[in-house]
Design a protein around this motif. Structure first.
Motif, PDB file in Angstrom:
ATOM      1  N   GLN A   1      39.020  49.123  25.166  1.00  0.00           N
ATOM      2  CA  GLN A   1      39.980  50.213  25.330  1.00  0.00           C
ATOM      3  C   GLN A   1      40.503  50.345  26.764  1.00  0.00           C
ATOM      4  OE1 GLN A   1      38.555  53.821  23.472  1.00  0.00           O
ATOM      5  NE2 GLN A   1      38.305  52.840  21.484  1.00  0.00           N
ATOM      6  N   PRO A   2      39.652  50.272  27.783  1.00  0.00           N
ATOM      7  CA  PRO A   2      40.198  50.308  29.150  1.00  0.00           C
ATOM      8  C   PRO A   2      40.594  48.928  29.687  1.00  0.00           C
ATOM      9  CG  PRO A   2      37.826  50.406  29.266  1.00  0.00           C
ATOM     10  CD  PRO A   2      38.175  50.377  27.803  1.00  0.00           C
ATOM     11  N   LEU A   3      40.467  47.901  28.844  1.00  0.00           N
ATOM     12  CA  LEU A   3      40.722  46.532  29.309  1.00  0.00           C
ATOM     13  C   LEU A   3      42.069  45.982  28.866  1.00  0.00           C
ATOM     14  CD1 LEU A   3      37.232  44.887  28.627  1.00  0.00           C
ATOM     15  CD2 LEU A   3      38.078  45.877  30.771  1.00  0.00           C
ATOM     16  N   ILE A   4      42.851  46.795  28.164  1.00  0.00           N
ATOM     17  CA  ILE A   4      44.104  46.287  27.588  1.00  0.00           C
ATOM     18  C   ILE A   4      45.013  45.688  28.656  1.00  0.00           C
ATOM     19  CG2 ILE A   4      46.229  46.954  26.400  1.00  0.00           C
ATOM     20  CD1 ILE A   4      44.601  48.988  24.851  1.00  0.00           C
ATOM     21  N   TYR A   5      45.184  46.407  29.770  1.00  0.00           N
ATOM     22  CA  TYR A   5      46.082  45.897  30.823  1.00  0.00           C
ATOM     23  C   TYR A   5      45.538  44.604  31.418  1.00  0.00           C
ATOM     24  CZ  TYR A   5      48.587  45.501  35.227  1.00  0.00           C
ATOM     25  OH  TYR A   5      49.327  45.025  36.282  1.00  0.00           O
ATOM     26  N   SER A   6      44.232  44.542  31.655  1.00  0.00           N
ATOM     27  CA  SER A   6      43.632  43.333  32.231  1.00  0.00           C
ATOM     28  C   SER A   6      43.771  42.148  31.288  1.00  0.00           C
ATOM     29  CB  SER A   6      42.150  43.585  32.540  1.00  0.00           C
ATOM     30  OG  SER A   6      41.992  44.619  33.478  1.00  0.00           O
ATOM     31  N   ILE A   7      43.540  42.377  29.993  1.00  0.00           N
ATOM     32  CA  ILE A   7      43.677  41.305  29.010  1.00  0.00           C
ATOM     33  C   ILE A   7      45.135  40.858  28.918  1.00  0.00           C
ATOM     34  CG2 ILE A   7      43.490  40.748  26.554  1.00  0.00           C
ATOM     35  CD1 ILE A   7      41.079  42.647  26.442  1.00  0.00           C
ATOM     36  N   GLU A   8      46.034  41.832  28.900  1.00  0.00           N
ATOM     37  CA  GLU A   8      47.469  41.545  28.825  1.00  0.00           C
ATOM     38  C   GLU A   8      47.916  40.675  29.994  1.00  0.00           C
ATOM     39  OE1 GLU A   8      51.619  44.095  29.387  1.00  0.00           O
ATOM     40  OE2 GLU A   8      49.781  45.114  28.778  1.00  0.00           O
ATOM     41  N   LYS A   9      47.466  41.034  31.178  1.00  0.00           N
ATOM     42  CA  LYS A   9      47.872  40.293  32.374  1.00  0.00           C
ATOM     43  C   LYS A   9      47.223  38.919  32.435  1.00  0.00           C
ATOM     44  CE  LYS A   9      48.032  40.775  37.422  1.00  0.00           C
ATOM     45  NZ  LYS A   9      47.665  41.648  38.577  1.00  0.00           N
ATOM     46  N   SER A  10      45.937  38.842  32.057  1.00  0.00           N
ATOM     47  CA  SER A  10      45.208  37.587  32.157  1.00  0.00           C
ATOM     48  C   SER A  10      45.715  36.540  31.167  1.00  0.00           C
ATOM     49  CB  SER A  10      43.714  37.835  31.916  1.00  0.00           C
ATOM     50  OG  SER A  10      42.991  36.636  31.842  1.00  0.00           O
ATOM     51  N   LEU A  11      45.962  36.954  29.930  1.00  0.00           N
ATOM     52  CA  LEU A  11      46.378  36.016  28.892  1.00  0.00           C
ATOM     53  C   LEU A  11      47.884  35.985  28.682  1.00  0.00           C
ATOM     54  CD1 LEU A  11      43.593  36.597  26.190  1.00  0.00           C
ATOM     55  CD2 LEU A  11      43.638  34.976  28.087  1.00  0.00           C
ATOM     56  N   LYS A  12      48.591  36.760  29.523  1.00  0.00           N
ATOM     57  CA  LYS A  12      50.061  36.813  29.445  1.00  0.00           C
ATOM     58  C   LYS A  12      50.542  37.233  28.043  1.00  0.00           C
ATOM     59  CE  LYS A  12      50.828  33.423  33.127  1.00  0.00           C
ATOM     60  NZ  LYS A  12      49.421  33.423  33.568  1.00  0.00           N
ATOM     61  N   LEU A  13      49.996  38.352  27.594  1.00  0.00           N
ATOM     62  CA  LEU A  13      50.338  38.894  26.283  1.00  0.00           C
ATOM     63  C   LEU A  13      51.253  40.090  26.437  1.00  0.00           C
ATOM     64  CD1 LEU A  13      46.751  38.917  24.711  1.00  0.00           C
ATOM     65  CD2 LEU A  13      48.439  37.085  24.564  1.00  0.00           C
ATOM     66  N   SER A  14      51.856  40.501  25.335  1.00  0.00           N
ATOM     67  CA  SER A  14      52.608  41.754  25.350  1.00  0.00           C
ATOM     68  C   SER A  14      51.630  42.912  25.199  1.00  0.00           C
ATOM     69  CB  SER A  14      53.617  41.772  24.198  1.00  0.00           C
ATOM     70  OG  SER A  14      52.944  41.816  22.956  1.00  0.00           O
ATOM     71  N   THR A  15      52.101  44.110  25.500  1.00  0.00           N
ATOM     72  CA  THR A  15      51.231  45.280  25.394  1.00  0.00           C
ATOM     73  C   THR A  15      50.756  45.484  23.961  1.00  0.00           C
ATOM     74  OG1 THR A  15      52.400  46.338  27.235  1.00  0.00           O
ATOM     75  CG2 THR A  15      51.084  47.758  25.807  1.00  0.00           C
ATOM     76  N   SER A  16      51.635  45.266  23.004  1.00  0.00           N
ATOM     77  CA  SER A  16      51.254  45.448  21.600  1.00  0.00           C
ATOM     78  C   SER A  16      50.233  44.401  21.159  1.00  0.00           C
ATOM     79  CB  SER A  16      52.497  45.381  20.704  1.00  0.00           C
ATOM     80  OG  SER A  16      53.147  44.129  20.851  1.00  0.00           O
ATOM     81  N   GLN A  17      50.373  43.173  21.652  1.00  0.00           N
ATOM     82  CA  GLN A  17      49.405  42.131  21.302  1.00  0.00           C
ATOM     83  C   GLN A  17      48.016  42.455  21.856  1.00  0.00           C
ATOM     84  OE1 GLN A  17      51.579  38.751  22.921  1.00  0.00           O
ATOM     85  NE2 GLN A  17      51.927  37.933  20.853  1.00  0.00           N
ATOM     86  N   ALA A  18      47.976  42.870  23.113  1.00  0.00           N
ATOM     87  CA  ALA A  18      46.693  43.230  23.715  1.00  0.00           C
ATOM     88  C   ALA A  18      46.125  44.489  23.065  1.00  0.00           C
ATOM     89  CB  ALA A  18      46.860  43.439  25.217  1.00  0.00           C
ATOM     90  N   GLY A  19      46.989  45.445  22.756  1.00  0.00           N
ATOM     91  CA  GLY A  19      46.536  46.702  22.163  1.00  0.00           C
ATOM     92  C   GLY A  19      45.957  46.530  20.778  1.00  0.00           C
TER      93      GLY A  19
END
Length: 216
Positions: free
Chosen positions: A35-53
């Motif tokens: 839950q608090p890692l969405i932005y980090s995952i999004e940035k690290s794997l180059k995903l969209s916010t919806s994909q990470a969410g």
């Protein structure tokens, strides 16, 4: 060995109860790491916010599937083996999750990690049965407190570790600690025998009977 009769059950040590409470918190809390890692995952794997969410949704789906499919089998299977197997499965899934580099592996191991995180829901009733009747309620209360604290503190832990290291470190460290606790649980939990006369189909049918007769 069979489950000891109530009058012969020895009190559980406070240290062992504490270890079980920590194990419950560790397992249940792992379902909320992302839950608090969405932005980090999004940035690290180059995903969209919806994909990470979507990982948050998948984590809860995995947890619910584990509750529905595995927890009811607690009386059918050897509880010590079930608890430890789930902990090991969750730990290995978290370690592999920390190595994810694609969206598919991220989703898959998120589901696997939270599917195994329901070991706490097997450990709590198991702890009740191996405690003396006079202390059973207190033991369950302590383990439930550990579970709730794990859920509350999981987000803090994940946010802190990801801020100073990375989101991968959250799952890697949690997986390694969970493996350690799995070894401890294997050594300390009683090796009880499952109940006789039960069938898997009968267990799952009873869930629908309970839901129909007790809708609330």
């Amino acid at each position: 060995m069979p489950l000891p009769k109530p009058e012969t059950v020895s009190p559980l040590s406070s240290q062992f109860v504490l270890l079980m409470a920590i194990a419950c918190g560790l397992c249940a809390g792992s379902a909320y790491f992302n839950q608090p890692l969405i932005y980090s995952i999004e940035k690290s794997l180059k995903l969209s916010t919806s994909q990470a969410g979507l990982t948050v949704v998948l984590a809860q789906i995995g947890y619910v599937l584990g509750l529905m499919l595995l927890v009811p089998l607690g009386d059918f299977l050897n509880k010590r083996k079930l608890v430890v197997s789930l902990m090991v499965f969750a730990a290995l899934s978290q370690i592999l999750l920390s190595l994810s580099t694609t969206l598919s592996t991220l989703y898959f191991f998120t589901l696997c990690a939270t599917f195994g995180a329901i070991s706490a829901q097997v450990l709590i009733p198991f702890a009740s049965t191996i405690s003396p009747p006079e202390s059973s309620a207190a033991t369950v209360g302590k383990l439930m407190s550990g579970l709730v604290m794990g859920i509350i503190l999981s987000r803090t832990f994940a946010g802190f570790v990801s801020t100073y290291w990375s989101w991968e470190s959250v799952y890697l460290s949690s997986g390694m600690i969970t493996l350690l606790f799995a070894v401890v649980m294997w050594q300390k939990l009683l090796n009880t025998q499952p109940q006789t006369g039960l069938t898997i189909s009968g267990i799952y049918r009873s869930l629908f009977v309970l839901a129909r007769n007790n809708p609330h």
